[in-house]
Design an enzyme around this catalytic site. Structure first.
Site, PDB file in Angstrom:
ATOM      1  N   GLU A  47      38.984  42.808  49.268  1.00 36.74           N
ATOM      2  CA  GLU A  47      40.274  43.477  49.085  1.00 36.74           C
ATOM      3  C   GLU A  47      41.408  42.465  49.036  1.00 36.74           C
ATOM      4  OE1 GLU A  47      38.074  47.022  51.028  1.00 36.74           O
ATOM      5  OE2 GLU A  47      38.485  45.013  51.829  1.00 36.74           O
ATOM      6  N   THR A  48      42.481  42.871  48.363  1.00 36.14           N
ATOM      7  CA  THR A  48      43.740  42.135  48.307  1.00 36.14           C
ATOM      8  C   THR A  48      44.855  43.130  48.573  1.00 36.14           C
ATOM      9  OG1 THR A  48      42.897  40.507  46.720  1.00 36.14           O
ATOM     10  CG2 THR A  48      45.280  40.793  46.806  1.00 36.14           C
TER      11      THR A  48
END
Length: 295
Positions: A47-48
């Site tokens: 994830e970002t």
């Protein structure tokens, strides 16, 4: 040319290059949805996050979370890591941050050491426990490359559950956990045959020994072959175990990522409330990189 600063952290670890990697874009104003998705794919982490001004000024920020392929309504390690980064920039209020997300408001408490240095954070999941479709042990075993008898159903059948985002939780035999290997064809077949999964299948396998848990998480359909630390799934499991065990509250420690060479330690609590069972997940973080994206 537009420049967007980001920082990366390893989450749920005290050791750099352990835990779960996260990239945090600390000021995402001006980025389109498509650009956020492209940046998340380019970073190639599970994830970002992208930090934006909150709709309600009483809150700290609006936080958007993207995997390599889609946006998430909520996730565990992205919230812990984002809070760690923002608190190091002095954006907490008395050690607390409040993030607006698709799944709801996420409250985060910052952890510090004796010198006042920020060391990590604990988040409260935005929703009480909810459960959905149960799945056959045989199908889960096929997804994980295991024998059907290695998926244990004595305490509960494999079940889709959530405290903000859905996972399929399945207890497995102790000797089976390290041997599990995701089968993408089986994942797709189970997803397509089960409307109750709503087109997504993330599988969280666990072994429990009292209040200690070992786990692995596979989501190959969405591009995460294996995740080294899955806070939202871990919090969901804590809530489910309290439901099964009875009592008013419980705490657990969970180890994940060992088989990947990125050991992670997550601290979990679950508590019964007026609206159901609520859960928290916390741990330590370590800063790694700083940089800029050029668009």
């Amino acid at each position: 040319m537009r420049r967007y600063a980001y920082e990366t952290v390893d989450v749920f670890t005290e050791t750099r290059f352990g835990g779960n990697q996260l990239a945090v874009f600390t000021d995402a104003r001006g980025l389109s949805d498509a650009e956020m998705q492209s940046l998340a794919a380019e970073m190639n982490y599970s994830e970002t996050t992208f930090v934006l001004p909150p709709a309600d000024p009483a809150n700290t920020a609006r936080v958007r979370i993207f995997t390599r392929t889609h946006e998430m309504p909520f996730a565990g390690h992205p919230n812990v890591g984002t809070a760690f980064v923002l608190a190091r920039h002095g954006r907490d209020s008395g050690g607390v941050l409040r993030f607006e997300e698709i799944a709801g408001l996420v409250t985060v408490k910052v952890a510090s050491d004796a010198t006042g240095e920020i060391t990590g954070a604990t988040i409260a999941a935005p929703q009480p426990l909810s459960t959905g479709v149960e799945l056959p042990a045989e199908a889960i075993a096929a997804c994980a490359g295991l024998k059907p008898e290695q998926v244990l159903t004595g305490r509960h059948k494999p079940v889709r559950a959530s405290v903000g985002v859905f996972f399929v939780l399945a207890e497995v035999a102790s000797e089976a956990l390290a041997r599990a290997t995701p089968d993408l064809t089986a994942f797709r077949a189970l997803r397509d045959a089960t409307p109750g999964l709503e087109g997504r299948l993330s599988l969280f396998l666990y072994v429990r020994d009292g209040q200690s848990i070992r786990a692995r998480m596979f989501a190959p359909i969405s591009g995460t072959w294996e995740d080294p630390a899955t806070g939202s799934a871990s919090a969901t499991l804590a809530a489910l175990l309290l439901k099964l065990d009875g009592g008013d509250s419980a705490s657990f420690t969970l180890t994940q990522g060992v088989e990947m060479g990125r050991p992670s330690l997550l601290k979990l609590t679950a508590k019964r409330g007026d609206d159901g069972i609520r859960a928290t997940v916390g741990g330590s973080c370590v800063p790694v990189f700083r940089g800029e994206a050029l668009l």
